[in-house]
Design a protein around this motif. Structure first.
Motif, mmCIF file in Angstrom:
data_model
loop_
_atom_site.group_PDB
_atom_site.id
_atom_site.type_symbol
_atom_site.label_atom_id
_atom_site.label_comp_id
_atom_site.label_asym_id
_atom_site.label_seq_id
_atom_site.Cartn_x
_atom_site.Cartn_y
_atom_site.Cartn_z
ATOM 1 N N LEU A 355 0.878 -1.177 0.000
ATOM 2 C CA LEU A 355 0.000 0.000 0.000
ATOM 3 C C LEU A 355 0.909 1.219 0.000
ATOM 4 O O LEU A 355 1.604 1.479 0.993
ATOM 5 C CB LEU A 355 -0.879 0.008 1.248
ATOM 6 N N VAL A 356 0.916 1.971 -1.105
ATOM 7 C CA VAL A 356 1.823 3.115 -1.256
ATOM 8 C C VAL A 356 0.995 4.387 -1.337
ATOM 9 O O VAL A 356 0.028 4.460 -2.111
ATOM 10 C CB VAL A 356 2.708 2.973 -2.510
ATOM 11 N N ALA A 357 1.369 5.387 -0.549
ATOM 12 C CA ALA A 357 0.686 6.683 -0.575
ATOM 13 C C ALA A 357 1.708 7.767 -0.856
ATOM 14 O O ALA A 357 2.743 7.843 -0.179
ATOM 15 C CB ALA A 357 -0.023 6.944 0.743
ATOM 16 N N GLU A 358 1.433 8.619 -1.851
ATOM 17 C CA GLU A 358 2.335 9.700 -2.219
ATOM 18 C C GLU A 358 1.543 10.967 -2.494
ATOM 19 O O GLU A 358 0.356 10.907 -2.825
ATOM 20 C CB GLU A 358 3.160 9.330 -3.465
ATOM 21 N N LYS A 359 2.235 12.089 -2.421
ATOM 22 C CA LYS A 359 1.615 13.387 -2.682
ATOM 23 C C LYS A 359 2.281 14.018 -3.890
ATOM 24 O O LYS A 359 3.502 14.104 -3.965
ATOM 25 C CB LYS A 359 1.759 14.294 -1.462
ATOM 26 N N THR A 360 1.466 14.451 -4.874
ATOM 27 C CA THR A 360 1.970 15.181 -6.024
ATOM 28 C C THR A 360 1.630 16.656 -5.844
ATOM 29 O O THR A 360 1.356 17.104 -4.737
ATOM 30 C CB THR A 360 1.368 14.630 -7.323
ATOM 31 N N ASN A 362 -1.039 18.567 -6.709
ATOM 32 C CA ASN A 362 -2.372 18.866 -6.176
ATOM 33 C C ASN A 362 -3.203 17.605 -6.011
ATOM 34 O O ASN A 362 -4.432 17.685 -5.982
ATOM 35 C CB ASN A 362 -3.106 19.860 -7.083
ATOM 36 N N LYS A 363 -2.537 16.456 -5.901
ATOM 37 C CA LYS A 363 -3.260 15.197 -5.781
ATOM 38 C C LYS A 363 -2.584 14.279 -4.784
ATOM 39 O O LYS A 363 -1.406 14.437 -4.453
ATOM 40 C CB LYS A 363 -3.349 14.490 -7.142
ATOM 41 N N VAL A 364 -3.364 13.318 -4.300
ATOM 42 C CA VAL A 364 -2.844 12.229 -3.486
ATOM 43 C C VAL A 364 -2.992 10.948 -4.291
ATOM 44 O O VAL A 364 -4.065 10.673 -4.843
ATOM 45 C CB VAL A 364 -3.610 12.110 -2.152
ATOM 46 N N GLN A 365 -1.928 10.193 -4.385
ATOM 47 C CA GLN A 365 -1.948 8.953 -5.154
ATOM 48 C C GLN A 365 -1.780 7.763 -4.211
ATOM 49 O O GLN A 365 -0.865 7.728 -3.391
ATOM 50 C CB GLN A 365 -0.827 8.946 -6.191
ATOM 51 N N ILE A 366 -2.698 6.793 -4.344
ATOM 52 C CA ILE A 366 -2.655 5.565 -3.553
ATOM 53 C C ILE A 366 -2.514 4.399 -4.526
ATOM 54 O O ILE A 366 -3.298 4.279 -5.474
ATOM 55 C CB ILE A 366 -3.928 5.397 -2.709
ATOM 56 N N ILE A 433 -5.123 4.958 -7.429
ATOM 57 C CA ILE A 433 -6.210 5.896 -7.109
ATOM 58 C C ILE A 433 -5.599 7.273 -6.965
ATOM 59 O O ILE A 433 -4.591 7.440 -6.276
ATOM 60 C CB ILE A 433 -6.929 5.500 -5.803
ATOM 61 N N GLU A 434 -6.206 8.261 -7.598
ATOM 62 C CA GLU A 434 -5.770 9.644 -7.449
ATOM 63 C C GLU A 434 -6.939 10.478 -6.931
ATOM 64 O O GLU A 434 -8.020 10.469 -7.534
ATOM 65 C CB GLU A 434 -5.250 10.216 -8.765
ATOM 66 N N LEU A 435 -6.703 11.184 -5.848
ATOM 67 C CA LEU A 435 -7.731 12.023 -5.229
ATOM 68 C C LEU A 435 -7.221 13.463 -5.147
ATOM 69 O O LEU A 435 -6.051 13.683 -4.804
ATOM 70 C CB LEU A 435 -8.065 11.524 -3.818
ATOM 71 N N PRO A 436 -8.051 14.448 -5.438
ATOM 72 C CA PRO A 436 -7.601 15.841 -5.346
ATOM 73 C C PRO A 436 -7.455 16.253 -3.886
ATOM 74 O O PRO A 436 -8.206 15.835 -3.018
ATOM 75 C CB PRO A 436 -8.723 16.621 -6.045
ATOM 76 N N LEU A 437 -6.431 17.086 -3.646
ATOM 77 C CA LEU A 437 -6.230 17.585 -2.286
ATOM 78 C C LEU A 437 -7.332 18.545 -1.876
ATOM 79 O O LEU A 437 -7.686 18.624 -0.703
ATOM 80 C CB LEU A 437 -4.871 18.289 -2.192
#
Length: 437
Positions: A355-360, A362-366, A433-437
């Motif tokens: 399970l990898v979580a990163e911040k770009t 303006n998005k969060v990528q899981i 999965i990409e979610l907007p901040l």
């Protein structure tokens, strides 16, 4: 072609007729620009010639001799294209009958250079030279002139042609705008926005396509609504008989047959719950309870709850905290579904699910990755369809009804995010999965 189509073309309501008219106008503008360029070149040549022609006229007269001889004038005509009429004491001759007679010639002089007077007769320019008692009328054929620099004329011609092409580009951009709108509409419909409508005010063929697309989109939307309503109604209606069956089984003596029936009823009950959940999620965008949530904390909590399942799960991130505005309960459903799938399809001796979580920006990528058998490439586009199962590479004995990924996409889409799956057979599958901040 019927009469209605002919009338449509003649009334410029047809795309074909509009393009024919446009090409005709464009060709006319280009031809007119070239004509103006040629005219400018000719006029420039004539203007430049006027600066040095007096020298040419005097040079031609000197070649006639003293006294002027007709034979010399004919040689000048042959070699230089210059015609001369001469009138002197008791002598007159001409090398061309087209030259007007000097006696009684009426003209309005407007320039005099080097003893040469420029005159005009019937809109034709001549050079009149008087030397003592001799009078010469000289005409130099058009085309004899000093070469000129026509760079400016070329630039004007190029700019005019560029203007025509620029206007052509704007015209075609406007003409194919419905095609771009149609492409965008198809993309939106394929992404789940059933019922999307295009502007249909145009009266040509592209307008017809837009209206047909709108009609198709409305019909698909009605069909999907009917399908959803049917599934919802059937799910509610089946609740009662299933409850009665479970009560009836409860009073039956224990047996292998009873256990199998209870398992089947539990599976049907789970399917109905999934159907009702899917129906609820169709309206999730109005029901989201978004709040700032530490997505890393959520992932670690999920991993801790299922850490005993083989082959295990590990959370990877360079951050200690990652806050994003989401509905934590709904996102928990998504992560649980995806992790459950990854664990079910991983071999017990394989590497743990990551399970990898990163911040770009303006998005969060899981990213959820397993090391299972993978998914055939031809099945990936259909994975988010309800009830779709991949039985070719994944065992049909594994529990599930093919609704989990459909539910995940609805929740992620409601959060204005995206979800994608990539897979390589015999290597594993990754869900992003990409979610907007």
């Amino acid at each position: 072609m019927n009469w209605t189509q002919i009338k449509r073309i003649l009334s410029l309501r047809s795309l074909f007729s509009k393009w024919v008219v446009f090409f005709a106008i464009g060709a006319t503008l280009i031809i007119f620009s070239v004509f103006l360029f040629v005219e400018a070149v000719v006029q420039s040549t004539v203007r430049s010639s006027g600066r040095w022609m007096p020298f040419l006229v005097n040079s031609a007269i000197q070649q006639l001799g003293d006294p002027p001889q007709l034979e010399n004038a004919l040689a000048v005509k042959t070699n230089g294209g210059i015609t001369i009429r001469y009138e002197g004491p008791g002598v007159n001759w001409t090398t061309s009958e087209e030259l007007p007679p000097l006696t009684g010639l009426k003209y309005k002089p407007f320039k005099k250079k080097f003893g040469v007077r420029v005159v005009s007769y019937h809109s034709i320019k001549y050079f009149l030279v008087k030397k003592q008692a001799d009078l010469f009328l000289v005409r130099i054929n058009r085309g004899f002139g000093e070469p000129s620099d026509h760079t400016d004329d070329f630039m004007v011609l190029a700019l005019r042609i560029l203007l025509v092409f620029f206007l052509s580009l704007l015209f075609f951009r406007w003409q194919i705008k419905p095609l771009r709108q149609l492409s965008e509409g198809l993309t939106l419909v394929s992404s789940g926005q059933i019922g999307h409508q295009l502007p249909g005010e145009r009266t040509d063929e592209l307008g017809d396509i837009s209206r047909q697309f709108n009609q198709m989109s409305r019909q698909i939307e009605e069909m999907m609504q009917s399908r959803k309503q049917l599934l919802q109604d059937v799910s509610h209606e089946l609740r009662s008989p299933l409850t009665r069956m479970r009560l009836s089984l409860a009073v039956m003596p224990d047996s292998q047959e009873k256990n199998e029936l209870e398992a089947d009823i539990a599976e049907m009950n789970d399917m109905l719950s999934s159907l009702l959940e899917s129906s609820r999620l169709d309206r999730i965008d109005m029901d989201l309870k978004a709040e700032p949530t530490d997505i890393l904390g959520l992932l670690r909590t999920i991993a801790k709850q299922i850490k005993r399942r083989e082959p295990g799960i590990v959370v990877v991130s360079s951050l200690t905290k990652l806050v994003v505005t989401i509905d934590p309960d709904e996102i928990r459903i998504v992560i649980n579904n995806l992790v459950d799938n990854a664990l079910k399809y991983s071999a017990h001796q394989s590497q743990p699910v990551s399970l990898v979580a990163e911040k770009t920006k303006n998005k969060v990528q899981i990213r959820i990755r397993d090391h299972g058998p993978g998914i055939p490439a031809e099945d990936i586009p259909f994975l988010f369809e309800p009830f779709y199962r991949v039985d070719k590479s994944r065992s049909s004995k594994i529990d599930g009804h093919g609704l989990g990924l459909s539910i995940c996409r609805k929740i992620v889409t409601a959060h204005k995010g995206t979800i994608q799956i990539s897979s390589t057979e015999n290597e594993g599958t990754e869900v992003v999965i990409e979610l907007p901040l």
